[in-house]
Design an enzyme around this catalytic site. Structure first.
Site, PDB file in Angstrom:
ATOM      1  N   SER A 123       4.249  -4.347   5.085  1.00 49.65           N
ATOM      2  CA  SER A 123       3.922  -4.455   6.510  1.00 49.65           C
ATOM      3  C   SER A 123       4.465  -3.274   7.305  1.00 49.65           C
ATOM      4  O   SER A 123       4.107  -3.108   8.475  1.00 49.65           O
ATOM      5  CB  SER A 123       4.505  -5.748   7.086  1.00 49.65           C
ATOM      6  N   HIS A 144      -2.585  -5.488   3.436  1.00 48.22           N
ATOM      7  CA  HIS A 144      -1.591  -6.185   4.243  1.00 48.22           C
ATOM      8  C   HIS A 144      -2.150  -7.483   4.811  1.00 48.22           C
ATOM      9  O   HIS A 144      -2.992  -7.487   5.710  1.00 48.22           O
ATOM     10  CB  HIS A 144      -1.109  -5.282   5.383  1.00 48.22           C
ATOM     11  N   GLU A 156      -5.310  -6.004   6.716  1.00 51.16           N
ATOM     12  CA  GLU A 156      -5.349  -4.580   7.016  1.00 51.16           C
ATOM     13  C   GLU A 156      -5.436  -3.810   5.702  1.00 51.16           C
ATOM     14  O   GLU A 156      -4.550  -3.927   4.850  1.00 51.16           O
ATOM     15  CB  GLU A 156      -4.093  -4.147   7.779  1.00 51.16           C
ATOM     16  N   ASN A 194       1.160  -4.283  14.006  1.00 51.44           N
ATOM     17  CA  ASN A 194       2.565  -4.145  14.382  1.00 51.44           C
ATOM     18  C   ASN A 194       2.807  -3.007  15.359  1.00 51.44           C
ATOM     19  O   ASN A 194       3.836  -2.973  16.025  1.00 51.44           O
ATOM     20  CB  ASN A 194       3.438  -3.968  13.142  1.00 51.44           C
TER      21      ASN A 194
END
Length: 526
Positions: A123, A144, A156, A194
């Site tokens: 991540s 991900h 992802e 993120n």
């Protein structure tokens, strides 16, 4: 479709929550799965837990008993790592440590075939760095997933500098075959989610630090006006403040201390105190038996004003700046039976040197504007109108339960109470925030859109991928760039520019891509 051939096995390395979840979705999708962990007992528990979860779906009539049994039968424990040698895809879900991941992939290279794709569920670690030093770095890609994997739709698909386009596309198509919504991303700090999500937390911290309201009130505004499933503080309590703070620090450092990602001193204090959230029994909220939920602020009932007018500027271009949003609020007022006089303001009565003061509502001497990134106090001074009240953005003014407002320091109680009464008559719970620039939902959405636009501008992802990622990965009610389109990119740019000017911080610098869209009148989604 270039998804992995269904005849090829999928190997999952690591049987924790993420690894087990990945194994479950692959098995349900029809793939033979070899699950490996350095602790054989952990693999046995993971397979047992997966079987229990699938059997619950049968009980709930969300899966047939035949399909359940078949999926469980496709799960196999790999006692030793060489048992995954026949896999066509290996997904690594081990500890988040670069050295450990590199060592694992170096081992796997000597076991699997050259056509096997090596995927990492990292991540936060660079896919480029993980693949560096391998004999065939082109077959390494990020895959991900989000926790819990069986429920969260996003995947992802991350390409490092060496990742071959064919490998990334196979991972993308395989994730789609597993029922996920995959998006392509470039290996940069935070990937899409993120990175783009940082302002959701950061602006909440800024609001709290500036005493705009308490955490429960900010959370309520973000939920009941902004349409987010959770406000920033209850979400951080769920994630864990130690985890959230660590991710923020990681992104901040990875971008060489870019002020846009500056961590919060207040969150550092939460971590220092051990107030980590749900897992600790206390964060911003207390958890456990008998814990009372704090109440969000709401204004006391006020009478409905007798007269309301809706003023627009001469010329469609001026009205377009914020006008779509103000029109939506006007529709809510009219639907509640509130009579509104609609008029245009002649240029001759606008104060000399004043900022555009329309679109606006007027009642009992109060001028009511959509926030544009200035404080109400500053806007009152700029417009030479002391009785100024600002209202915040809402996802859908027609259905929003709550609306946030702020009053200028110069505003009289009578004028402010008239605005409260007007909005209450339309069915809103009215929450007053202290006079902070941009209020809550507007400044957060503007910053989310700004970060997403920068990600697109820097080639991290497409505009469509950015919006899909934020909706499917963190359940945002609308993609940030779609939201910018809905509000009006010119207004989003104005909010950001005013925040930057007011704070004097590079944190609020406007993305070049937003500037380009503003200049051409373009949109992110046609």
């Amino acid at each position: 479709m270039t998804a992995l051939n269904i005849e090829r096995a999928v190997a999952v390395i690591g049987s924790g929550a993420m690894g087990a979840g990945i194994a479950q979705v692959a098995a349900v999708a029809g793939y033979t799965v070899r699950l490996y962990d350095t602790r054989p007992e952990a693999v046995a528990k993971a397979i047992s837990d997966i079987a229990a979860a699938l059997n619950k779906l049968v009980v709930k009539e969300r899966m047939s008993a035949i399909d359940c049994a078949a999926a469980i039968a496709r799960l196999h424990a790999a006692v030793t790592l060489p048992e995954v040698a026949d896999a066509g895809l290996v997904v690594e879900a081990i500890v988040e440590n670069l050295g450990a991941k590199r060592a694992l992939f170096a081992q796997l290279e000597g076991m699997v075939g050259d056509d096997c794709i090596l995927a990492t569920n990292t991540s936060s670690i660079s896919v480029t760095a993980i693949a560096a030093g391998l004999r065939l770095p082109g077959r390494v890609a990020g895959m991900h997933f989000f926790n819990p994997v069986p429920l969260m739709a996003l995947c992802e698909v991350v390409s490092g500098l060496a990742t071959e386009a064919g490998a990334a596309q196979t991972v993308f198509d395989t994730a789609a075959a597993w029922g996920k919504n995959p998006v392509h991303a470039k290996s940069t700090p935070g990937f899409i989610v993120n990175r783009v999500a940082r302002p959701f937390y950061a602006e909440g911290w800024r609001l709290l630090n500036e005493q705009a309201a308490d955490a429960a009130t900010i959370d309520a505004v973000m939920r009941e006006a902004g349409g987010f499933r959770m406000g920033p503080f209850e979400l951080m309590d769920l994630i864990g403040h130690d985890v959230n703070f660590s991710v923020t620090q990681s992104v901040f450092n990875a971008y060489f201390q870019d002020p846009r990602f500056t961590p919060s001193v207040l969150q550092q204090e939460m971590v220092n105190a051990g107030f980590l959230g749900r897992k600790a029994g206390q964060g911003f909220y207390r958890y456990g038996d008998g814990a009372a939920a704090p109440q969000a602020q709401a204004e006391a009932p006020q009478p409905k004003p007798e007269y309301v007018s809706y003023t627009i500027e001469q010329g469609a271009a001026s009205h377009a700046v914020g006008g779509v949003v103000v029109d939506a609020l006007a529709a809510r007022l009219r639907a509640a039976g509130i009579e509104i006089t609609h008029r245009k303001t002649p240029e001759t009565i606008r104060p000399v040197g004043a900022h555009d003061d329309a679109p606006a509502f007027h009642c009992n001497g109060a001028a009511i504007y959509l926030t544009d990134g200035r404080s109400a106090t500053q806007r009152a001074r700029d417009n030479h109108h002391a009785d100024t009240v600002l209202f915040d953005l809402a996802l859908d003014y027609g259905s929003a339960k709550r609306i946030a407002i702020a009053r200028a320091d110069q505003c009289s109680d009578a004028a402010f109470n008239a605005v409260v009464g007007l909005l209450q008559a339309a069915g809103f719970v009215v929450t007053r925030l202290d006079d902070v620039a941009g209020l809550a939902v507007m400044r957060t959405v503007a910053m989310l859109a700004n970060e997403a636009a920068d990600a697109v501008n820097q080639g991290v992802c497409s505009a469509a991928a950015a919006d899909i990622a934020m909706q499917k990965g963190v359940n945002y009610p609308r993609g940030p760039l779609a939201w910018a389109d809905a509000v009006g990119i010119e207004h989003i740019v104005r909010v950001l520019a005013n925040l930057a000017g007011g704070y004097g911080e590079d944190r609020y610098r406007v993305s070049p891509l937003l500037r380009r869209k503003q200049a051409t009148g373009g949109r992110f989604h046609e």
